[in-house]
Motif scaffolding. Structure first.
Motif, PDB file in Angstrom:
ATOM      1  N   ILE A 170       0.897  22.542   2.331  1.00 47.64           N
ATOM      2  CA  ILE A 170       1.785  21.817   1.400  1.00 47.64           C
ATOM      3  C   ILE A 170       1.654  20.309   1.640  1.00 47.64           C
ATOM      4  N   GLU A 171       1.686  19.933   2.932  1.00 45.75           N
ATOM      5  CA  GLU A 171       1.551  18.511   3.268  1.00 45.75           C
ATOM      6  C   GLU A 171       0.179  17.996   2.835  1.00 45.75           C
ATOM      7  N   ARG A 172      -0.839  18.793   3.082  1.00 45.65           N
ATOM      8  CA  ARG A 172      -2.204  18.369   2.775  1.00 45.65           C
ATOM      9  C   ARG A 172      -2.375  18.142   1.271  1.00 45.65           C
ATOM     10  N   LYS A 173      -1.757  19.047   0.517  1.00 44.59           N
ATOM     11  CA  LYS A 173      -1.861  18.933  -0.940  1.00 44.59           C
ATOM     12  C   LYS A 173      -1.246  17.613  -1.412  1.00 44.59           C
ATOM     13  N   GLU A 174      -0.127  17.292  -0.811  1.00 42.57           N
ATOM     14  CA  GLU A 174       0.545  16.039  -1.196  1.00 42.57           C
ATOM     15  C   GLU A 174      -0.305  14.832  -0.783  1.00 42.57           C
ATOM     16  N   ILE A 175      -0.873  14.915   0.402  1.00 43.99           N
ATOM     17  CA  ILE A 175      -1.731  13.811   0.871  1.00 43.99           C
ATOM     18  C   ILE A 175      -2.927  13.668  -0.072  1.00 43.99           C
ATOM     19  N   ARG A 176      -3.500  14.803  -0.430  1.00 45.22           N
ATOM     20  CA  ARG A 176      -4.667  14.780  -1.311  1.00 45.22           C
ATOM     21  C   ARG A 176      -4.317  14.103  -2.637  1.00 45.22           C
ATOM     22  N   SER A 177      -3.153  14.467  -3.188  1.00 38.61           N
ATOM     23  CA  SER A 177      -2.793  13.879  -4.480  1.00 38.61           C
ATOM     24  C   SER A 177      -2.590  12.365  -4.340  1.00 38.61           C
ATOM     25  N   HIS A 178      -2.053  11.929  -3.193  1.00 39.01           N
ATOM     26  CA  HIS A 178      -1.883  10.480  -2.971  1.00 39.01           C
ATOM     27  C   HIS A 178      -3.247   9.796  -2.882  1.00 39.01           C
ATOM     28  N   ILE A 179      -4.142  10.396  -2.107  1.00 39.27           N
ATOM     29  CA  ILE A 179      -5.468   9.771  -1.928  1.00 39.27           C
ATOM     30  C   ILE A 179      -6.183   9.689  -3.270  1.00 39.27           C
ATOM     31  N   GLU A 180      -6.081  10.762  -4.032  1.00 38.86           N
ATOM     32  CA  GLU A 180      -6.804  10.781  -5.321  1.00 38.86           C
ATOM     33  C   GLU A 180      -6.197   9.823  -6.333  1.00 38.86           C
ATOM     34  N   SER A 181      -4.936   9.484  -6.124  1.00 42.63           N
ATOM     35  CA  SER A 181      -4.305   8.541  -7.062  1.00 42.63           C
ATOM     36  C   SER A 181      -4.629   7.090  -6.704  1.00 42.63           C
ATOM     37  N   CYS A 182      -5.296   6.898  -5.582  1.00 41.06           N
ATOM     38  CA  CYS A 182      -5.560   5.530  -5.112  1.00 41.06           C
ATOM     39  C   CYS A 182      -7.049   5.182  -5.216  1.00 41.06           C
ATOM     40  N   PRO A 188       0.833  -1.202   0.000  1.00 43.05           N
ATOM     41  CA  PRO A 188       0.000   0.000   0.000  1.00 43.05           C
ATOM     42  C   PRO A 188       0.873   1.260   0.000  1.00 43.05           C
ATOM     43  N   LEU A 189       0.239   2.369  -0.295  1.00 38.09           N
ATOM     44  CA  LEU A 189       0.940   3.653  -0.243  1.00 38.09           C
ATOM     45  C   LEU A 189       0.654   4.306   1.112  1.00 38.09           C
ATOM     46  N   ASP A 190       1.658   4.350   1.982  1.00 39.75           N
ATOM     47  CA  ASP A 190       1.425   4.897   3.320  1.00 39.75           C
ATOM     48  C   ASP A 190       1.465   6.423   3.279  1.00 39.75           C
ATOM     49  N   LEU A 191       0.449   7.042   3.812  1.00 42.75           N
ATOM     50  CA  LEU A 191       0.365   8.510   3.764  1.00 42.75           C
ATOM     51  C   LEU A 191       1.274   9.183   4.790  1.00 42.75           C
ATOM     52  N   ARG A 192       1.821   8.406   5.685  1.00 39.70           N
ATOM     53  CA  ARG A 192       2.833   8.868   6.651  1.00 39.70           C
ATOM     54  C   ARG A 192       2.420  10.135   7.395  1.00 39.70           C
ATOM     55  N   LEU A 193       1.246  10.122   7.942  1.00 42.88           N
ATOM     56  CA  LEU A 193       0.740  11.300   8.665  1.00 42.88           C
ATOM     57  C   LEU A 193       1.517  11.560   9.952  1.00 42.88           C
ATOM     58  N   PHE A 194       1.915  10.478  10.612  1.00 41.70           N
ATOM     59  CA  PHE A 194       2.643  10.647  11.873  1.00 41.70           C
ATOM     60  C   PHE A 194       3.996  11.316  11.615  1.00 41.70           C
ATOM     61  N   ARG A 195       4.717  10.815  10.598  1.00 39.13           N
ATOM     62  CA  ARG A 195       6.017  11.404  10.244  1.00 39.13           C
ATOM     63  C   ARG A 195       5.849  12.857   9.825  1.00 39.13           C
ATOM     64  N   ARG A 196       4.828  13.102   9.047  1.00 37.67           N
ATOM     65  CA  ARG A 196       4.588  14.489   8.606  1.00 37.67           C
ATOM     66  C   ARG A 196       4.358  15.398   9.817  1.00 37.67           C
TER      67      ARG A 196
END
Lengths: 378, 318
Positions: free
Chosen positions: B158-170, B54-62
């Motif tokens: 910036i982080e949210r935008k990246e997360i959004r693009s990951h979610i939308e790609s899945c 899976p693609l981990d969104l790594r929210l904790f690290r962020r």
């Protein structure tokens, strides 16, 4: 239920082969409900079980079975008891204390080791034993110069597994810390409680006084050392939460006095106290009967009992029912409750020893510093 | 709203593969393992069950990096955590006494109309206390985010935008269990609720709890203490009207009808559902359908196996 010893003597003096079976087929001390049977085989003029149960004669005699060198005797122990003892042998005018050769259970302390009876219902808590799946904290040695004592102080610092510098951790200051490590398995206990989320990850400073009784016995210099030297040193070198509720003093016996005294000297600075079998001697009338090292303790306790103030916020106290200090500890409970501090007091069927203190750590620490157990749903 | 699969704990008897197949056969899967804290991203077991990484969104690290990079967020976060702990301590003092009073009244030797009414009133007081606690928590959160500077907000975006693009790609998003408070903190910090509803969602244990209106912490047999459940915080509100209890067999005394009944009375009008290992609950077209293993806690203290769609779910008002 007919007990093994009664069966052995059912027909008078036992036959040699019955005695041999009795000794070989049973483990000693033999626990049958409340009854505990001891057996010793050897040359002696008298054999006694020397224990430290306050309220019972300190030595319970065993009886020799006629025509043999086998000694047997029985005690009654309430369920859940844990009792440390030695055998006291009298031979030709000399007395010798030995560990019970038939008992594999030993409890170690700074003076050696005692044999241990685990009465019916007592089990060694699982969380006191090493678990290969548990992440282990590390021990770091630190040295610093104490202006208060005018000498160099060594402390061992327990650092939890996966310490992260951007977080803030509660601090435990453990009196007699090396003894807690060796005889109460403190490192294993902390590792397990942290792993099971029952306490948060903590940093623990294990202090060991080179001059224990004078320093721990209600000594203002010790309190000053903790408040003005040790805590600032630790807060400078470790990511600690600089708040009273994240500072916990831990101590047993005279260490318990040191904790309560330091908290009373600096009310509100140490928000958590774990006091085990504290030597809280006092006098309502008459003189101190506990000996010279207790003089400053009695003076402090008498003063404290008159005007306790509110030294801390949350206090956990424990004491063994078989300790002589049970009276002092029990009598402190209503006094501390009246201060408005949050107090929890527990008793155990145990004595003044390290395994008793070990066995209460889970209940005490998880109450003083609750871990994220409630937050974890995997 | 999107399709949602709620699951019980996945360590034993995982139902993740089945849930994933029910939602979408193809496409990469995004996963949130922030509840695992330092172990975030160690999702080999999930990969094994799904048959793909899976693609981990790594929210904790962020979140950790944000704290490293933005001192004002770090300071505000520490203050927020401090106040939350303080608030929880105070709430528990009040809760202990309020529950003791209600329980004592429930056991009152005289069974009169007056005693019954006063007992009900005592439970209403507890519900009010729980509600007040939630409001206090919301206030603290608002205080926390109000401390962010423009720079910090930009950094979060910036982080949210990246997360959004990951979610939308899945094809879908999974939310694993773990530390429910840290998980919820990350989800709220990056304001993920609007993003999560854009794709099918699978959540289990703490992940499922975080989707409810209210996050209720529970343990009937803790190392010490009475084990009073705590209404801890607002969740994302994607499972309206439900309160979910994973690991109930280990953490709840389900054979204690009085205790179960008290819990249900306290959390009314919510529907209280138990999520055992491998349990499944599906949401689609506005209806919750229990799959295997789902059980409901009833007002009379009984625990009922669910077989038909759940009716009468009461959405909670805020």
């Amino acid at each position: 239920m007919t007990r093994a010893l009664d069966r052995l003597f059912r027909n008078g003096t036992p036959r040699k082969e019955d005695l041999a079976s009795f000794l070989s087929e049973n483990e000693f001390p033999l626990v049958e409900g409340r009854s505990v049977t001891f057996a010793f085989v050897g040359h002696a003029d008298a054999v006694r079980v020397q224990h430290w149960i306050y309220g019972l004669p300190s030595a319970e005699p065993l009886s020799r079975i006629d025509g043999t060198k086998v000694w047997v005797g029985r005690m009654n122990l309430p369920p859940g008891s844990r009792v440390e003892y030695k055998l006291l042998l009298s031979r030709e005018g000399h007395e010798e204390l030995i560990q019970d050769p038939r008992n594999p259970h030993l409890a170690h302390d700074p003076f050696g080791a005692n044999s241990v009876i685990h009465a019916d219902g007592y089990t060694t808590p699982e969380w006191t034993q090493p678990d290969p799946d548990t992440n282990r904290g590390t021990l770091e040695e630190q040295v610093f110069q104490s202006k208060v004592f005018g000498d160099e102080r060594k402390i061992t610092v327990y650092v939890p597994a996966r310490l992260r510098l951007i977080r803030q951790y509660p601090l435990l200051i453990v009196h007699d810390g090396q003894d807690f490590l060796k005889f109460s398995g403190l490192r294993t206990v902390l590792d397990n409680l942290i792993q099971h989320h029952e306490i948060p990850s903590v940093v623990a400073a294990l202090i060991q006084s080179p001059n224990r009784l004078p320093e721990y016995g209600a000594n203002p210099n010790h309190a000053l050392f903790l408040r003005n030297e040790l805590v600032p040193f630790l807060e400078k070198n470790y990511p600690l939460e600089p708040a009273p509720q994240a500072r916990c003093l831990v101590g047993a016996s005279f260490g318990g006095v040191a904790c309560l005294h330091a908290a009373a000297q600096y009310p509100g600075f140490f928000g958590r106290l774990l006091l085990q079998s504290g030597s809280f001697a006092f006098t309502d009338i008459g003189a101190n009967r506990h000996g010279a090292p207790f003089e400053p303790v009695v003076r402090f306790m008498n003063r404290f009992r008159k005007d306790p103030g509110r030294p801390s916020e949350r206090v956990f106290m424990s004491c063994g029912q078989y300790e002589s200090l049970i009276y002092e500890n029990r009598s402190l409970v209503p006094l501390l409750q009246d201060t408005g501090m949050s107090l929890r007091y527990v008793e155990s069927r145990d004595g003044h020893n390290w395994e008793n203190w070990r066995d209460r750590l889970r209940e005490g620490l998880s109450w003083l510093l609750p871990g994220p157990l409630w937050m974890i749903y995997e | 709203m999107t399709r949602i699969q709620i699951l019980g704990p996945q360590r034993v008897r995982p139902s993740l593969h089945e849930a994933r197949s029910a939602l979408a056969k193809d496409g990469t899967v995004a996963v949130i393992t922030a509840g695992w804290e330092d172990r975030e991203g160690e999702n080999q077991e999930i990969a094994r069950i799904l048959g793909e990484a899976p693609l981990d969104l790594r929210l904790f690290r962020r979140t950790e990096h944000l704290l490293d990079d933005c001192p004002e967020i770090l300071a505000a976060s520490q203050e927020y955590q401090h106040h939350r702990r303080e608030l929880r301590d105070i709430y528990n003092v009040r809760l202990t006494h309020a529950l003791a009073a209600a329980t004592e009244l429930a056991h009152h030797s005289i069974d009169s109309q007056l005693v019954r009414e006063e007992t009900e009133q005592a439970f209403r007081e507890i519900r009010r206390l729980d509600d007040d606690h939630l409001k206090r928590g919301e206030f603290l959160w608002k205080q926390f985010v109000s401390c962010f500077t423009r720079k910090s907000k930009d950094r979060i975006q910036i982080e949210r935008k990246e997360i959004r693009s990951h979610i939308e790609s899945c094809a879908m998003t999974l939310i694993a269990g773990g530390h429910v408070v840290h998980l919820l903190h990350c989800l709220r910090l990056f304001d993920l609720k609007p993003l999560l509803v854009s794709r099918p969602l699978i959540a289990w244990s703490a992940g499922a709890m975080a989707l409810c209106d209210r996050v209720v912490l529970f343990h009937d047999s803790p190392p010490q203490g009475a084990g009073n459940a705590e209404v801890f915080d607002r969740g994302l509100g994607l499972c309206p009207g439900l309160v979910l209890f994973p690991h109930a067999r280990r953490r709840l005394r389900l054979d204690d009808a009085e205790r179960v009944s008290r819990l249900v009375a306290r959390l009314q009008p919510a529907t209280c559902l138990v999520l055992p290992n491998g349990a499944m609950l599906s949401y689609e077209g506005g209806e919750w359908t229990p799959g295997k293993g789902i059980r409901r806690l009833n007002a009379d203290g009984s625990v009922e196996h669910m077989v038909s769609p759940i009716d009468e779910i009461h959405e909670e008002t805020r």
